[in-house]
Design an enzyme around this catalytic site. Structure first.
Site, mmCIF file in Angstrom:
data_model
loop_
_atom_site.group_PDB
_atom_site.id
_atom_site.type_symbol
_atom_site.label_atom_id
_atom_site.label_comp_id
_atom_site.label_asym_id
_atom_site.label_seq_id
_atom_site.Cartn_x
_atom_site.Cartn_y
_atom_site.Cartn_z
ATOM 1 N N LYS A 152 0.812 -1.294 0.174
ATOM 2 C CA LYS A 152 -0.058 0.025 0.001
ATOM 3 C C LYS A 152 0.935 1.199 0.024
ATOM 4 O O LYS A 152 0.770 2.188 -0.684
ATOM 5 C CB LYS A 152 -0.962 0.019 1.200
ATOM 6 C CG LYS A 152 -2.133 -1.146 1.157
ATOM 7 C CD LYS A 152 -2.898 -1.170 2.534
ATOM 8 C CE LYS A 152 -2.139 -1.782 3.569
ATOM 9 N NZ LYS A 152 -1.948 -3.284 3.415
ATOM 10 N N ILE A 153 1.909 1.359 0.761
ATOM 11 C CA ILE A 153 2.653 2.481 1.063
ATOM 12 C C ILE A 153 3.556 2.683 -0.191
ATOM 13 O O ILE A 153 3.776 3.586 -0.664
ATOM 14 C CB ILE A 153 3.591 2.498 2.409
ATOM 15 C CG1 ILE A 153 2.539 2.422 3.585
ATOM 16 C CG2 ILE A 153 4.410 3.792 2.597
ATOM 17 C CD1 ILE A 153 3.076 2.463 4.684
ATOM 18 N N SER A 228 10.224 2.096 7.353
ATOM 19 C CA SER A 228 9.347 1.033 7.646
ATOM 20 C C SER A 228 9.606 0.471 9.011
ATOM 21 O O SER A 228 8.835 0.492 9.757
ATOM 22 C CB SER A 228 9.769 -0.024 6.532
ATOM 23 O OG SER A 228 8.916 0.345 5.427
ATOM 24 N N ASP A 253 12.917 7.183 9.701
ATOM 25 C CA ASP A 253 11.734 7.627 10.683
ATOM 26 C C ASP A 253 11.972 6.482 11.720
ATOM 27 O O ASP A 253 11.157 6.558 12.552
ATOM 28 C CB ASP A 253 10.575 7.578 9.933
ATOM 29 C CG ASP A 253 9.393 7.780 10.877
ATOM 30 O OD1 ASP A 253 9.687 8.962 11.483
ATOM 31 O OD2 ASP A 253 8.265 7.436 10.990
ATOM 32 N N GLU A 258 15.057 1.600 18.907
ATOM 33 C CA GLU A 258 14.063 2.691 18.889
ATOM 34 C C GLU A 258 13.275 2.802 20.305
ATOM 35 O O GLU A 258 12.835 3.524 20.992
ATOM 36 C CB GLU A 258 13.196 3.012 17.787
ATOM 37 C CG GLU A 258 12.119 2.065 17.698
ATOM 38 C CD GLU A 258 11.180 2.524 16.332
ATOM 39 O OE1 GLU A 258 11.682 2.864 15.199
ATOM 40 O OE2 GLU A 258 9.970 2.572 16.461
ATOM 41 N N HIS A 290 9.636 7.867 14.479
ATOM 42 C CA HIS A 290 8.543 7.094 14.176
ATOM 43 C C HIS A 290 7.197 7.908 13.971
ATOM 44 O O HIS A 290 6.191 7.760 14.529
ATOM 45 C CB HIS A 290 8.226 5.927 15.162
ATOM 46 C CG HIS A 290 7.772 4.565 14.380
ATOM 47 N ND1 HIS A 290 8.244 3.431 14.703
ATOM 48 C CD2 HIS A 290 6.785 4.378 13.648
ATOM 49 C CE1 HIS A 290 7.663 2.426 13.902
ATOM 50 N NE2 HIS A 290 6.423 3.185 13.354
ATOM 51 N N GLN A 291 7.360 9.022 13.062
ATOM 52 C CA GLN A 291 6.118 10.081 13.092
ATOM 53 C C GLN A 291 5.517 9.927 11.777
ATOM 54 O O GLN A 291 4.463 10.637 11.578
ATOM 55 C CB GLN A 291 7.075 11.418 12.931
ATOM 56 C CG GLN A 291 6.193 12.569 13.233
ATOM 57 C CD GLN A 291 7.125 13.845 12.978
ATOM 58 O OE1 GLN A 291 8.310 13.638 13.252
ATOM 59 N NE2 GLN A 291 6.530 14.889 12.486
ATOM 60 N N PHE A 293 3.460 8.145 10.409
ATOM 61 C CA PHE A 293 1.917 7.872 10.547
ATOM 62 C C PHE A 293 1.179 8.957 10.893
ATOM 63 O O PHE A 293 -0.009 8.998 10.689
ATOM 64 C CB PHE A 293 1.740 6.384 11.506
ATOM 65 C CG PHE A 293 1.915 6.836 12.971
ATOM 66 C CD1 PHE A 293 2.779 6.885 13.425
ATOM 67 C CD2 PHE A 293 0.306 7.098 13.678
ATOM 68 C CE1 PHE A 293 3.103 7.519 14.668
ATOM 69 C CE2 PHE A 293 0.638 7.548 15.050
ATOM 70 C CZ PHE A 293 1.869 7.713 15.369
#
Ligand code: NAI
Length: 325
Positions: A152-153, A228, A253, A258, A290-291, A293
């Protein structure tokens, strides 16, 4: 009223769950789900974890002992779930695609920022420094982008890249049909791409797909983008590549270690992950927490689909968006 527990809750999660929830008592918990915090789910029929919560065997055992009936991940990825431990004992569902646009658009943002040095320009002009030295980028038009993972992405990312006039090479073990871009082997993608962007899930096959060997196969001056999962990239090899100039820039990201840092304000801590510190100190790295989204549409969809997933199971006995049953 049935109770459900959200772990690792942030203020922006509450906004949409509060707006869309009609019939659950939601326990908003700030701690991440771990063996130490799992008892907070006591009395809840569902738990709602996020990407960096722990769902290993010990936590899943404890959730089963507490009588929790379903694990409703409020994210797409589920690499943090011990699927074997859950199978046949507690179903796991997820939100497969809450906004592929959010992540694809953010990835392009990282590329533009790195290439045109916007991160430097922003700080310069605030300091009344209007010099352009060191800010030279290149036209994206005509460059070749290698896209690993065309789900999808990845597909939306490709559409945007084509809008810039870029050539696209793609790799995916399950290629899309009737597409007007070329699928090639990973070797060819590494050898011919000016920019490489990762849009595949973290699996046994993709763990450290970017490592010293694969970096050596890339073009000199390649730009690497990873929105990802951190574990797709071997960070030490990435750092070496950045230092030697083999990799001209990295837009990240996600980071392989993390969990302890991302989503939190750790500015006061002196116990810092050395590799993470080195990466953020590099002039040619843009690293975000991790921003990708984080848009209102994505947060709305996450809350809506998570509540629908829980309703379907608790009220109608049906599983939807299943990871494990
Ligand atoms: P998707 O499931 O629609 O697409 C994943 C694609 O990767 C599929 O086409 C699949 O065939 C392919 N793939 C599987 N194994 C592969 C391999 N060995 N090599 C290359 N490709 C492979 O997933 P979607 O929605 O496009 O998400 C992609 C990834 O983006 C997720 O797995 C997740 O890790 C990440 N993500 C990151 C977010 C963020 O905020 N940074 C938010 C949402 C997702």
């Amino acid at each position: 009223m049935d109770r459900i527990a959200l772990f690792d809750t942030k203020p922006y999660d509450r906004v949409w769950f509060d707006k869309l929830n009609t019939h659950y008592k939601i326990k908003y918990l700030e701690p991440k789900l771990t063996e130490d915090t799992v008892s907070l789910a006591h009395g809840c029929r569902a738990v709602v974890p996020f990407v960096n919560d722990t769902l290993d065997k010990a936590v899943i055992d404890a959730l089963c002992d507490l009588g929790v009936e379903i694990i409703a991940m409020r994210c797409a990825g589920y690499n943090n779930v011990d699927q074997k431990a859950a199978a046949g004992r507690i179903p796991v569902v997820r939100v497969p695609g809450y906004s592929p646009y959010a992540v694809a658009e953010f990835t392009i943002g990282l590329l533009l920022m790195l290439n045109r040095k916007l991160h430097k320009a922003y700080f310069r002009t605030r300091d009344f420094n209007f010099s352009l030295s060191g800010l030279v980028g290149f036209d994206l038009h005509g460059k070749t982008v290698g896209v690993i993972g065309t789900g999808k992405i990845g597909q939306i990312f490709i559409q945007i890249c084509r809008g810039f006039g870029m050539e696209v090479l793609a790799y995916d073990p399950y290629p899309q049909k009737d597409k007007d871009y070329n699928y090639v082997s990973l070797e060819e993608l590494f050898a011919k791409s000016d920019i490489i962007s990762l849009h595949c899930p973290l699996t046994e096959d993709t763990r450290h797909i970017i490592n010293a060997d694969t970096i050596a196969q890339m073009r000199d001056g390649v730009i690497l983008l990873n929105t990802s999962r951190g574990m797709l990239v071997e960070s030490e090899a990435l750092l070496d590549g950045l230092k030697s100039g083999k990799i001209a820039g990295a837009g990240l990201d996600v980071y392989e270690e993390e969990t302890e840092f991302f989503f939190e304000d750790r500015s006061e801590t002196t116990k810092r992950d050395t590799l993470l510190s080195l990466l953020v100190s590099m002039p040619n790295v843009v690293l975000t927490s991790h921003q990708a989204f984080l848009t209102t549409q994505a947060l709305h969809n996450i809350a809506q689909v998570t509540l629908e997933n829980i309703d379907a199971y608790l009220h109608d006995g049906k599983l939807q968006n299943v990871v494990v049953q």
